[in-house]
Design a protein around this motif. Structure first.
Motif, mmCIF file in Angstrom:
data_model
loop_
_atom_site.group_PDB
_atom_site.id
_atom_site.type_symbol
_atom_site.label_atom_id
_atom_site.label_comp_id
_atom_site.label_asym_id
_atom_site.label_seq_id
_atom_site.Cartn_x
_atom_site.Cartn_y
_atom_site.Cartn_z
ATOM 1 N N LYS A 290 146.215 -42.621 5.897
ATOM 2 C CA LYS A 290 145.811 -41.308 6.426
ATOM 3 C C LYS A 290 146.292 -41.119 7.853
ATOM 4 N N ALA A 291 146.239 -42.171 8.646
ATOM 5 C CA ALA A 291 146.714 -42.077 10.026
ATOM 6 C C ALA A 291 148.191 -41.688 10.040
ATOM 7 N N ALA A 292 148.975 -42.293 9.165
ATOM 8 C CA ALA A 292 150.399 -41.959 9.076
ATOM 9 C C ALA A 292 150.588 -40.501 8.650
ATOM 10 N N ALA A 293 149.794 -40.052 7.698
ATOM 11 C CA ALA A 293 149.897 -38.670 7.223
ATOM 12 C C ALA A 293 149.532 -37.678 8.323
ATOM 13 N N HIS A 294 148.446 -37.950 9.044
ATOM 14 C CA HIS A 294 148.039 -37.057 10.137
ATOM 15 C C HIS A 294 149.061 -37.059 11.266
ATOM 16 N N ALA A 295 149.621 -38.218 11.563
ATOM 17 C CA ALA A 295 150.650 -38.302 12.600
ATOM 18 C C ALA A 295 151.893 -37.521 12.186
ATOM 19 N N SER A 296 152.227 -37.570 10.922
ATOM 20 C CA SER A 296 153.361 -36.802 10.408
ATOM 21 C C SER A 296 153.099 -35.299 10.564
ATOM 22 N N GLU A 297 151.872 -34.875 10.265
ATOM 23 C CA GLU A 297 151.496 -33.464 10.448
ATOM 24 C C GLU A 297 151.618 -33.065 11.915
ATOM 25 N N LEU A 298 151.185 -33.949 12.818
ATOM 26 C CA LEU A 298 151.289 -33.654 14.248
ATOM 27 C C LEU A 298 152.748 -33.542 14.664
ATOM 28 N N THR B 172 155.287 -32.681 12.877
ATOM 29 C CA THR B 172 155.800 -31.416 12.341
ATOM 30 C C THR B 172 155.289 -30.233 13.160
ATOM 31 N N ALA B 173 154.013 -30.264 13.509
ATOM 32 C CA ALA B 173 153.417 -29.172 14.292
ATOM 33 C C ALA B 173 154.063 -29.065 15.672
ATOM 34 N N VAL B 174 154.351 -30.197 16.277
ATOM 35 C CA VAL B 174 154.972 -30.198 17.603
ATOM 36 C C VAL B 174 156.318 -29.485 17.564
ATOM 37 N N THR B 175 157.098 -29.741 16.547
ATOM 38 C CA THR B 175 158.417 -29.114 16.469
ATOM 39 C C THR B 175 158.342 -27.641 16.077
ATOM 40 N N ALA B 176 157.201 -27.193 15.568
ATOM 41 C CA ALA B 176 157.060 -25.800 15.130
ATOM 42 C C ALA B 176 156.387 -24.897 16.174
ATOM 43 N N VAL B 177 156.016 -25.445 17.316
ATOM 44 C CA VAL B 177 155.323 -24.656 18.338
ATOM 45 C C VAL B 177 156.215 -23.525 18.832
ATOM 46 N N GLN B 178 155.627 -22.338 18.938
ATOM 47 C CA GLN B 178 156.344 -21.161 19.411
ATOM 48 C C GLN B 178 156.103 -21.001 20.915
ATOM 49 N N HIS C 177 153.747 -23.492 29.371
ATOM 50 C CA HIS C 177 155.128 -23.678 28.946
ATOM 51 C C HIS C 177 155.781 -24.833 29.706
ATOM 52 N N GLY C 178 155.566 -24.876 31.002
ATOM 53 C CA GLY C 178 156.142 -25.947 31.813
ATOM 54 C C GLY C 178 155.647 -27.318 31.388
ATOM 55 N N VAL C 179 154.341 -27.435 31.164
ATOM 56 C CA VAL C 179 153.772 -28.707 30.724
ATOM 57 C C VAL C 179 154.262 -29.035 29.318
ATOM 58 N N TRP C 180 154.290 -28.048 28.449
ATOM 59 C CA TRP C 180 154.741 -28.275 27.074
ATOM 60 C C TRP C 180 156.161 -28.837 27.051
ATOM 61 N N MET C 181 157.040 -28.279 27.861
ATOM 62 C CA MET C 181 158.435 -28.734 27.870
ATOM 63 C C MET C 181 158.537 -30.207 28.288
ATOM 64 N N GLN C 182 157.602 -30.669 29.112
ATOM 65 C CA GLN C 182 157.590 -32.074 29.522
ATOM 66 C C GLN C 182 156.961 -32.975 28.462
ATOM 67 N N MET C 183 155.979 -32.465 27.725
ATOM 68 C CA MET C 183 155.217 -33.272 26.781
ATOM 69 C C MET C 183 155.766 -33.238 25.360
ATOM 70 N N MET C 184 156.560 -32.225 25.026
ATOM 71 C CA MET C 184 157.018 -32.018 23.652
ATOM 72 C C MET C 184 157.750 -33.247 23.087
ATOM 73 N N GLU C 185 158.715 -33.759 23.803
ATOM 74 C CA GLU C 185 159.495 -34.877 23.285
ATOM 75 C C GLU C 185 158.654 -36.149 23.116
ATOM 76 N N PRO C 186 157.858 -36.548 24.124
ATOM 77 C CA PRO C 186 157.021 -37.736 23.898
ATOM 78 C C PRO C 186 156.033 -37.547 22.749
ATOM 79 N N ASN D 219 158.013 -37.834 19.457
ATOM 80 C CA ASN D 219 158.499 -39.195 19.218
ATOM 81 C C ASN D 219 157.368 -40.170 18.890
ATOM 82 N N ILE D 220 156.292 -40.114 19.662
ATOM 83 C CA ILE D 220 155.195 -41.054 19.429
ATOM 84 C C ILE D 220 154.501 -40.761 18.109
ATOM 85 N N SER D 221 154.257 -39.485 17.822
ATOM 86 C CA SER D 221 153.588 -39.162 16.550
ATOM 87 C C SER D 221 154.480 -39.531 15.365
ATOM 88 N N ALA D 222 155.780 -39.334 15.466
ATOM 89 C CA ALA D 222 156.692 -39.751 14.399
ATOM 90 C C ALA D 222 156.672 -41.271 14.257
#
Length: 126
Positions: free
Chosen positions: A9-17, A19-25, A34-43, A46-49
């Motif tokens: 389940k942890a793997a499944a939830h992390a996968s959902e996260l 996916t959600a990170v890459t879909a943020v508008q 926006h400024g904070v998001w641009m800094q946090m998006m990649e980590p 990567n970590i959730s994947a």
């Protein structure tokens, strides 16, 4: 899922996260978020994947400890209707933190072995 030591389940939830990170508008975000998001998006992605790709609960917990500071940075600038609790476990790997929507401690690093080990470090109410 980490609280109940369910690696699948942890793997499944992390996968959902992940996916959600890459879909943020981002066009709907204010300048500060926006400024904070641009800094946090990649980590976050990567970590959730990385958590999603692991089957070992201990490896997932270690990666989750790395994810939490990035989530905290983001949560502090993101609007939300309910408080978020920044919790701390002094025992895990020299001390580790996590975010929770519940005030009561449910430790994701030790699960049932030490379910209530920890304390609320901060209540975020922005």
């Amino acid at each position: 899922a980490l609280v109940t030591s369910d690696a699948k389940k942890a793997a499944a939830h992390a996968s959902e996260l992940s996916t959600a990170v890459t879909a943020v508008q981002t066009e709907r975000m204010g300048p500060e978020l926006h400024g904070v998001w641009m800094q946090m998006m990649e980590p976050l992605a990567n970590i959730s994947a990385g958590i999603a790709s692991k089957q070992d609960i201990e490896a997932q917990r270690k990666a989750f400890a790395d994810l939490s500071p990035h989530m905290l940075t983001l949560v502090k600038v993101a609007p939300r209707p309910d408080p978020v609790y920044y919790d701390h476990c002094p025992m895990y790997d020299g001390g580790a933190d996590w975010l929770s929507q519940e005030k009561g401690i449910k430790n994701p690093f030790y699960g049932s072995m030490m379910l209530t080990c920890g304390s609320v470090k901060e209540t975020i109410t922005k």
